[in-house]
Structures are given as structure tokens and as C-alpha cells.
Design an enzyme around this catalytic site. Structure first.
Site, mmCIF file in Angstrom:
data_model
loop_
_atom_site.group_PDB
_atom_site.id
_atom_site.type_symbol
_atom_site.label_atom_id
_atom_site.label_comp_id
_atom_site.label_asym_id
_atom_site.label_seq_id
_atom_site.Cartn_x
_atom_site.Cartn_y
_atom_site.Cartn_z
ATOM 1 N N HIS A 204 23.897 -16.840 50.542
ATOM 2 C CA HIS A 204 24.040 -18.128 49.852
ATOM 3 C C HIS A 204 22.733 -18.915 49.785
ATOM 4 O O HIS A 204 22.660 -19.923 49.062
ATOM 5 C CB HIS A 204 25.104 -18.993 50.549
ATOM 6 C CG HIS A 204 26.509 -18.642 50.195
ATOM 7 N ND1 HIS A 204 27.148 -17.518 50.671
ATOM 8 C CD2 HIS A 204 27.418 -19.276 49.397
ATOM 9 C CE1 HIS A 204 28.383 -17.473 50.202
ATOM 10 N NE2 HIS A 204 28.570 -18.524 49.418
ATOM 11 N N GLU B 94 38.032 -16.258 75.707
ATOM 12 C CA GLU B 94 38.961 -15.220 76.205
ATOM 13 C C GLU B 94 38.221 -14.154 77.000
ATOM 14 O O GLU B 94 38.522 -12.960 76.908
ATOM 15 C CB GLU B 94 39.724 -14.581 75.041
ATOM 16 C CG GLU B 94 41.134 -14.157 75.382
ATOM 17 C CD GLU B 94 42.111 -15.325 75.418
ATOM 18 O OE1 GLU B 94 43.284 -15.117 75.745
ATOM 19 O OE2 GLU B 94 41.706 -16.470 75.136
#
Length: 412
Positions: free
Chosen positions: A363, A388
Site C-alpha cells: 500500500h 496465549e
């Protein structure tokens, strides 16, 4: 809602296991038709209701009350709840693919149901009959939302070094300690708390239990974050909080560490699926932009540097999806899946980070603008690397299981 889908599902969980199939059109596992319908419904929800509003919600750091309400109505909070308690009881691969779709729209939505789903799994697998009857029906509808509390301010991924204690006192436990980075803490009516009920146990993990806490704790502060906006992550204080003896998951002390490690297999598959969703969204945006944006008279995908990015992004995402569904399939079969879940979480999260960075490169300057979604993917992706269980911890888990399995043991 997909009530008709879950009602038509076979009663045996084994019968609903997905069949591996030839990779075609991005599908690496073939779900049963009723489960594929669930994934399709969530994908439609994401495209029609999430993506049009997510940028404004995320930039304002606004809790997505309306979207969460729709997720409740769809049945997202009951995916891992048994049908007898009002849930859908889908297969682990279906759960992973639903999670991916939610994260493709906004990673925070997948986070809003992640810990809740792990607690549902823990109750389903280890809870007493009374605990299942008490909690699971309300969890299936989202009326009761749950979260888990593992991490402590000074402990991080070293769970056996936890300082939170639960002291037996008559027919209750009295809990003292602090947990941090607890998602959905202000909205959860149930916390699966990992704590020490016997600090003198040897080995230490034999003194760890999971307590089901409904009230009495204090949310002391919300933690500011780079990404993962909209959904709160909090510090939670337990100061002489009382929980009845019946609040021990499964009814017996000392099993909590093993229970939570099994639950974290679900959690790590869910985090891997979140990473897949973020990575897929970043890739989709980059692929579209590379065809629209022109430089030197041609679409930029025709420049070899850009086409190489796209090829590598798509290949890595395909590999990450295979790893994630493989781990989910192993979990579904009832086998130990900590190594596979760790591999999936490790690879998918690193892939999401690289894909987000490459999407930003494609981009150009617009990738750095808050008017495009790419900058959000770049801020959300790191959470899956450190959440986690950090990826450094995942490598330790993988290595230990490699040695254990080489020696003919799954015990690790």
C-alpha cells in the site's frame, strides 16, 4: 441463527469430524454441510455488518455492543457447548474457521469469544454435572459470558510460579492474588481462575486448581494497548474473595494445571485462527490494491517485487491454515495436541505479522494512513505472537514434545 443447522447435526462428535480433501479454492478441509453453513453465515455477518463499521469503532476504542449482540443471536458463544445444554457443539476445525472469519472482520470480535469458548470447553470436558447445568445453558446464549485468568503481573508464561492462592476455610476457599491481561473482565460473569490450593505440593503443579469465580473480585484497571481495541484487557484483584468448595472445576483439587493445559490447546488453536483472520484480511486488501493501483503505466502487481510479495503471502497463509486445521483435527480426535497447537499458533502468528507488514509495503504511504485498514492489521497482529503463551514458550513446548514422542511417550 443457525439453530436448524445444529439441530440437524449427528449426535456423535466423531461423525462430524471433517474429512481431509484436495486443496481447492482455499479449502483444505471439507466440513460437514451443516458446519460449513455456520462458517458461511459468520462470513456473511462479517462482510455485511462488521467491515462497514469496524474502522470507526476501532479508532474510537468503542466496545462493539451491537455486533456482540448479533454474535449472541447467531450462536457464536455456544459453539463449543454441548447440544443438551443449548449449544451447537461444533467440531474443533469448524470452531477454528468461524474464529478466522470473525478475525477477518475484526480481531477483537474473535477475542470477545475466545476465552469464553475455552471456559466452555473446560466445563464440557472436566466440569461436574452440576457445574455444567449451572453455567453452560446461559453461556450458550451469551447471557453469561466467561473468561479465564492465568497470567500474573510478575509471572507471564511461567504459570507454575503463580502467587494467587486459595486457602480452604470451612466450606469455602478464600482467594488472594492479582491476575492481569484478562480479556472481557468487566463483562464476564464467570472467571475460570488458575490458582494454588496447595502451595506445598511437590511437584508444584499438583497443588494447582481451577476455581469458578462469579463475584467478589475487583477490576482494578484497564490496560492500554497498541491494538486489540474495543475489548477490554484488565488487571483483576482477588482480595479475600470467597468461593464455595463446589467451585473447584471437576470437584477435586490438584487437577487444575492439567485441565488448563488441555484448555490452552483450544486457546492456542483459537489464537492461530485469529492470526489467520488478520493475515487473510491483510492479504485480501493487498491483493485488491495491487490490481487497482498503477505505477509506470501498469497495475503494481505486474512489478515482480509486488507479485513476489503476493505469492509469498498466499503460500504462507495456506500453510498456516493447514497447520491450524491439522491441530484442530487432532484435538477433535481426543488426542493430546499441545505440540500441534503450539506449531499452529507459532507459525500462524508469525505469518500474520509478516503478511500485515508486506500488505503495508504494497500500500505504500497509504498503508501508514488510518484511512486504510492495513495499519489496524499491523497493530493487531503482534498480540497473537505474545498472547496465549509467547512464541518463545511455544518453541519450548514443541521441543519437549518432539523429545517425548521420539522416546515413545506423549507425557512430555
Amino acid at each position: 441463527m443457525w439453530t436448524s443447522c445444529s439441530a440437524a447435526a449427528p449426535s456423535s462428535r466423531t461423525e462430524r469430524r471433517p474429512r481431509t480433501s484436495t486443496i481447492d479454492g482455499g479449502h483444505v478441509f471439507e466440513l460437514a454441510p451443516e458446519e460449513q453453513a455456520i462458517v458461511d453465515v459468520v462470513a456473511e455477518f462479517v462482510d455485511e455488518q462488521v467491515r462497514p463499521v469496524v474502522r470507526d469503532l476501532e479508532h474510537a476504542d468503542t466496545y462493539p455492543e451491537a455486533l456482540i449482540g448479533q454474535m449472541k443471536r447467531l450462536g457464536v458463544y455456544g459453539l463449543l457447548v454441548p447440544e443438551e445444554h443449548g449449544g451447537s457443539d461444533v467440531s474443533a476445525p469448524c470452531f477454528a474457521l468461524v474464529t478466522e472469519q470473525l478475525a477477518r472482520g475484526w480481531m477483537s470480535l474473535a477475542g470477545a469469544m475466545g476465552g469464553h469458548s475455552v471456559v466452555a470447553f473446560l466445563l464440557r470436558e472436566f466440569g461436574t454435572d452440576e457445574q455444567r447445568r449451572r453455567y453452560l445453558p446461559a453461556m450458550a446464549t451469551g447471557e453469561l459470558r466467561a473468561t479465564m485468568a492465568l497470567t500474573e503481573p510478575g509471572g507471564g508464561s511461567d504459570l507454575q510460579a503463580m502467587r494467587t492462592r486459595a486457602r480452604a476455610d470451612g466450606d469455602s476457599y478464600v482467594i488472594d492474588g492479582v491476575k492481569t491481561w484478562i480479556s472481557n473482565a468487566r463483562r464476564a460473569g464467570l472467571i475460570a481462575l488458575l490458582c494454588k490450593t496447595d502451595p506445598t505440593a511437590d511437584p508444584p503443579h499438583k497443588g494447582v486448581s481451577v476455581l469458578l469465580v462469579e463475584e467478589g473480585h475487583e477490576v482494578s484497571k484497564d490496560l492500554p494497548k497498541l491494538g486489540y481495541k474495543g475489548v477490554e484487557s484488565c488487571e483483576v484483584v482477588f482480595d479475600a474473595v470467597r468461593v464455595p468448595r463446589s467451585g473447584v472445576l471437576g470437584g477435586a483439587e490438584g487437577a487444575g494445571f492439567a485441565q488448563m493445559m488441555r484448555g490452552l490447546e483450544v486457546g492456542r488453536i483459537q489464537v492461530a485462527a485469529r492470526a489467520l483472520g488478520v493475515g487473510q484480511a491483510a492479504f485480501d486488501d493487498a491483493l485488491a490494491y495491487a490490481q487497482q493501483r498503477e505505477s509506470f503505466g501498469v497495475p503494481i502487481w505486474r512489478h515482480q517485487s509486488i507479485s513476489n510479495y503476493l505469492a509469498d503471502m498466499a503460500t504462507s497463509l495456506r500453510a498456516a491454515r493447514l497447520l491450524t486445521l491439522d491441530a484442530a483435527d487432532r484435538l477433535q480426535s481426543g488426542r493430546r495436541a499441545d505440540m500441534e497447537a503450539g506449531m499452529a499458533k507459532l507459525f500462524a502468528s508469525e505469518t500474520a505479522m509478516k503478511v500485515a507488514m508486506d500488505a503495508l509495503r504494497i500500500h505504500g504511504g497509504y498503508g501508514y494512513s488510518t484511512e486504510f485498514d492495513v495499519e489496524r492489521y499491523f497493530r493487531d497482529a503482534p498480540l497473537m505472537i505474545v498472547g496465549e503463551g509467547t512464541n518463545e514458550i511455544q518453541r519450548n513446548v514443541i521441543a519437549r514434545q518432539l523429545i517425548a514422542r521420539d522416546r515413545g511417550s506423549d507425557a512430555g
